[in-house]
Structure formats: structure tokens, C-alpha cells
Scaffold this motif. Structure first.
Motif, PDB file in Angstrom:
ATOM      1  N   ILE A   1     -48.758  -8.200  30.551  1.00 40.63           N
ATOM      2  CA  ILE A   1     -47.652  -7.575  31.265  1.00 40.63           C
ATOM      3  C   ILE A   1     -46.459  -7.418  30.337  1.00 40.63           C
ATOM      4  N   SER A   2     -45.615  -6.446  30.630  1.00 37.03           N
ATOM      5  CA  SER A   2     -44.340  -6.299  29.909  1.00 37.03           C
ATOM      6  C   SER A   2     -43.201  -6.296  30.919  1.00 37.03           C
ATOM      7  N   LEU A   3     -42.058  -6.809  30.488  1.00 38.15           N
ATOM      8  CA  LEU A   3     -40.838  -6.835  31.300  1.00 38.15           C
ATOM      9  C   LEU A   3     -39.703  -6.270  30.464  1.00 38.15           C
ATOM     10  N   SER A   4     -38.921  -5.362  31.042  1.00 39.73           N
ATOM     11  CA  SER A   4     -37.775  -4.801  30.313  1.00 39.73           C
ATOM     12  C   SER A   4     -36.522  -4.874  31.180  1.00 39.73           C
ATOM     13  N   PHE A   5     -35.502  -5.527  30.651  1.00 40.86           N
ATOM     14  CA  PHE A   5     -34.192  -5.569  31.289  1.00 40.86           C
ATOM     15  C   PHE A   5     -33.281  -4.612  30.533  1.00 40.86           C
ATOM     16  N   VAL A   6     -32.554  -3.761  31.257  1.00 42.70           N
ATOM     17  CA  VAL A   6     -31.640  -2.810  30.633  1.00 42.70           C
ATOM     18  C   VAL A   6     -30.273  -2.957  31.310  1.00 42.70           C
ATOM     19  N   TRP A   7     -29.299  -3.423  30.533  1.00 42.93           N
ATOM     20  CA  TRP A   7     -27.941  -3.595  31.033  1.00 42.93           C
ATOM     21  C   TRP A   7     -27.036  -2.589  30.314  1.00 42.93           C
ATOM     22  N   HIS A   8     -26.979  -1.378  30.869  1.00 40.99           N
ATOM     23  CA  HIS A   8     -26.246  -0.292  30.211  1.00 40.99           C
ATOM     24  C   HIS A   8     -24.777  -0.639  29.985  1.00 40.99           C
ATOM     25  N   GLU A   9     -24.175  -1.303  30.976  1.00 40.27           N
ATOM     26  CA  GLU A   9     -22.748  -1.598  30.860  1.00 40.27           C
ATOM     27  C   GLU A   9     -22.430  -2.490  29.657  1.00 40.27           C
TER      28      GLU A   9
ATOM     29  N   ASP B   1     -34.660 -21.124  20.507  1.00 40.19           N
ATOM     30  CA  ASP B   1     -35.415 -20.745  21.698  1.00 40.19           C
ATOM     31  C   ASP B   1     -34.841 -19.458  22.280  1.00 40.19           C
ATOM     32  N   PRO B   2     -35.622 -18.379  22.368  1.00 38.85           N
ATOM     33  CA  PRO B   2     -35.094 -17.115  22.888  1.00 38.85           C
ATOM     34  C   PRO B   2     -34.679 -17.195  24.352  1.00 38.85           C
ATOM     35  N   LEU B   3     -35.272 -18.127  25.110  1.00 35.85           N
ATOM     36  CA  LEU B   3     -34.889 -18.253  26.515  1.00 35.85           C
ATOM     37  C   LEU B   3     -33.432 -18.664  26.659  1.00 35.85           C
ATOM     38  N   THR B   4     -32.919 -19.409  25.666  1.00 38.37           N
ATOM     39  CA  THR B   4     -31.506 -19.796  25.681  1.00 38.37           C
ATOM     40  C   THR B   4     -30.625 -18.557  25.579  1.00 38.37           C
ATOM     41  N   LEU B   5     -30.987 -17.648  24.681  1.00 37.12           N
ATOM     42  CA  LEU B   5     -30.220 -16.411  24.525  1.00 37.12           C
ATOM     43  C   LEU B   5     -30.375 -15.530  25.756  1.00 37.12           C
ATOM     44  N   PHE B   6     -31.581 -15.453  26.316  1.00 34.87           N
ATOM     45  CA  PHE B   6     -31.780 -14.623  27.505  1.00 34.87           C
ATOM     46  C   PHE B   6     -30.916 -15.119  28.662  1.00 34.87           C
ATOM     47  N   GLU B   7     -30.908 -16.425  28.891  1.00 40.33           N
ATOM     48  CA  GLU B   7     -30.087 -16.973  29.978  1.00 40.33           C
ATOM     49  C   GLU B   7     -28.620 -16.633  29.775  1.00 40.33           C
ATOM     50  N   SER B   8     -28.155 -16.717  28.532  1.00 41.37           N
ATOM     51  CA  SER B   8     -26.768 -16.390  28.230  1.00 41.37           C
ATOM     52  C   SER B   8     -26.476 -14.925  28.535  1.00 41.37           C
ATOM     53  N   TRP B   9     -27.366 -14.036  28.098  1.00 39.24           N
ATOM     54  CA  TRP B   9     -27.170 -12.603  28.347  1.00 39.24           C
ATOM     55  C   TRP B   9     -27.238 -12.280  29.836  1.00 39.24           C
ATOM     56  N   LEU B  10     -28.154 -12.923  30.550  1.00 37.65           N
ATOM     57  CA  LEU B  10     -28.260 -12.670  31.992  1.00 37.65           C
ATOM     58  C   LEU B  10     -27.001 -13.146  32.708  1.00 37.65           C
TER      59      LEU B  10
ATOM     60  N   ILE C   1     -40.453 -11.622  22.636  1.00 36.97           N
ATOM     61  CA  ILE C   1     -39.193 -11.253  23.289  1.00 36.97           C
ATOM     62  C   ILE C   1     -38.305 -10.563  22.261  1.00 36.97           C
ATOM     63  N   GLU C   2     -37.907  -9.338  22.569  1.00 33.79           N
ATOM     64  CA  GLU C   2     -37.011  -8.596  21.673  1.00 33.79           C
ATOM     65  C   GLU C   2     -35.650  -8.407  22.334  1.00 33.79           C
ATOM     66  N   PHE C   3     -34.605  -8.712  21.571  1.00 29.90           N
ATOM     67  CA  PHE C   3     -33.230  -8.504  22.028  1.00 29.90           C
ATOM     68  C   PHE C   3     -32.651  -7.292  21.296  1.00 29.90           C
ATOM     69  N   TRP C   4     -32.078  -6.375  22.057  1.00 39.55           N
ATOM     70  CA  TRP C   4     -31.525  -5.126  21.515  1.00 39.55           C
ATOM     71  C   TRP C   4     -30.061  -5.030  21.890  1.00 39.55           C
ATOM     72  N   GLN C   5     -29.214  -4.891  20.894  1.00 40.33           N
ATOM     73  CA  GLN C   5     -27.783  -4.713  21.108  1.00 40.33           C
ATOM     74  C   GLN C   5     -27.359  -3.402  20.475  1.00 40.33           C
ATOM     75  N   GLY C   6     -26.810  -2.491  21.278  1.00 45.08           N
ATOM     76  CA  GLY C   6     -26.373  -1.206  20.753  1.00 45.08           C
ATOM     77  C   GLY C   6     -25.255  -1.368  19.735  1.00 45.08           C
ATOM     78  N   ARG C   7     -25.323  -0.567  18.653  1.00 45.66           N
ATOM     79  CA  ARG C   7     -24.299  -0.595  17.618  1.00 45.66           C
ATOM     80  C   ARG C   7     -23.954   0.835  17.212  1.00 45.66           C
ATOM     81  N   PRO C   8     -22.797   1.047  16.554  1.00 50.19           N
ATOM     82  CA  PRO C   8     -22.394   2.392  16.134  1.00 50.19           C
ATOM     83  C   PRO C   8     -23.397   3.035  15.186  1.00 50.19           C
ATOM     84  N   SER C   9     -23.416   4.355  15.188  1.00 51.22           N
ATOM     85  CA  SER C   9     -24.256   5.160  14.286  1.00 51.22           C
ATOM     86  C   SER C   9     -25.751   4.896  14.469  1.00 51.22           C
ATOM     87  N   ARG C  10     -26.114   4.396  15.659  1.00 53.01           N
ATOM     88  CA  ARG C  10     -27.511   4.097  15.973  1.00 53.01           C
ATOM     89  C   ARG C  10     -28.111   3.007  15.071  1.00 53.01           C
TER      90      ARG C  10
END
Length: 215
Positions: free
Chosen positions: A94-102, A25-34, A183-192
């Protein structure tokens, strides 16, 4: 510009996202990330960029605050007569985007918005700070005004009306709940070579299928 924007780059190295660690369930991962964003003291961790579509088919975005996540639905509150409210009355997509730069993370959601019950909107409205409740009553959100003085005068006059009384929620203000379909989860990684995983709601409306996307 004096600054060369093309030279502004940042290498993402803080974390990764492995497929074997993904929940069903992606909501489980979203809650964890939030929760991690809140614990990391990310600036405005509940800020979410909301995208709607006008009757003419043009996109429009603005930022609101997520106020609840319940039964797999994302809840925010706004003026129903605002531009986004007008758009959603015509087209609930509708679309929703959360961006957690830190944390070098993003979550992008697509779904269908619908109004929450009047009771739920009333209950939340009562928890808002007094000045926020007054502001919700007098602001013709998204409409032109002559000056800041105009809105301040309206605020003072409305505040005087409610001295010693419980401020009532105006009918044109309340909540939306967004039922997600993607729901798409994006995690930054080296070398793009970022980690991207997309969850898509299946036809049974109760299960999700996920796959890795190219960065």
C-alpha cells in the motif's frame, strides 16, 4: 480548454528541510509535521491518499482519513468489501500520501497493510457519530446503486432498527494498520529545487537510513 494550464505556476518559499535537522526515526518528523498542519488549520490535515494494486496489477487511489498513529503504524478505517479492501486482501502492499498545500509539504509512504483487531475496530466504531455508524452498516461501498434515493431508503430503514440501542459494528467494516518501509518527506523550495529526503527501513526492522533525493 480556455485556461492555459502550462502557465499555472507557484513559487514555494515558506520553509526548508536540512539534513542536520532530521531525526533518526522518520515517525518523529511525521508527527511534528502533522501537528504543524493541524495547528496551521490546514484543510483536512489527516486526509491521506491511499494507493492499492488490483489483482490485474493496475493501481487505484482514493482518499481516507488517518485515525491513529501508534507504535509506528498508520491506522485508517473502511469497508473491508470495498475496492481497496478487496485489493488489500489479495496484495497488502500500500502507499499513503499526505499533501499539505498550505505548508508546501508532502509525505509519501510505502508499506504493508494488515487488519487491526476486532476489539480495536469496535472501540473506534463506538466513537463515530451515530449517522456515520448507520451509514457504515448499509453502504455497499464501491458497488453500483440505482440512485441516491436507494441509499437514503436503506439509511432510514436501518436507523429505525437501532432506535434506543447501541449501533453494532458490521463485520465487513474495520481498521487497517500500515507498517511503513519507505517514507519520503518533500518540502517545496524556490526554483523547483525542492528538499526531498527518503527514509528506508533496514533489515533489522528497527532502524532507518535516510538520504537526500534530487528534486
Amino acid at each position: 480548454m480556455k485556461i492555459n494550464l502550462a502557465n499555472i505556476r507557484q513559487e514555494y518559499t515558506k520553509s526548508g528541510l536540512k539534513e542536520r535537522d532530521l531525526p533518526a526515526d522518520p515517525l518523529t518528523l511525521f508527527e511534528s509535521w502533522l501537528n504543524e498542519a493541524v495547528e496551521a488549520k490546514v484543510e483536512e490535515p489527516t486526509a491521506v491518499l491511499v494507493g492499492t494494486v488490483s489483482p490485474e496489477g493496475t493501481p487505484s487511489t482514493r482518499t481516507v482519513l488517518l485515525k491513529a498513529l501508534r507504535e509506528g503504524k498508520f491506522v485508517f478505517y473502511t469497508n473491508y468489501h470495498s475496492r481497496k479492501g478487496s485489493h488489500l486482501a489479495q496484495n497488502p502492499h500500500i502507499s499513503l500520501s499526505f499533501v499539505w498545500h498550505e505548508l508546501e509539504r508532502q509525505v509519501h509512504i510505502e508499506g504493508i497493510a494488515s487488519k487491526v483487531s476486532s476489539e480495536e475496530s469496535n472501540n473506534y466504531f463506538k466513537t463515530r457519530p451515530y449517522k456515520s455508524r448507520i451509514g457504515a452498516r448499509i453502504s455497499p461501498q464501491s458497488q453500483p446503486i440505482s440512485s441516491r434515493v436507494e441509499i437514503m431508503r436503506l439509511f432510514v430503514a436501518e436507523a429505525a432498527r437501532w432506535i434506543g440501542r447501541e449501533v453494532e459494528r458490521p463485520e465487513n467494516w474495520g481498521g487497517y494498520e500500515v507498517t511503513p518501509t519507505r517514507i519520503e518527506f518533500w518540502q517545496g523550495r524556490p526554483s523547483r529545487l525542492h528538499d526531498r529526503f527518503l527514509y528506508v527501513l533496514q533489515e533489522d526492522k528497527s532502524s532507518w537510513q535516510h538520504e537526500r533525493l534530487a528534486p
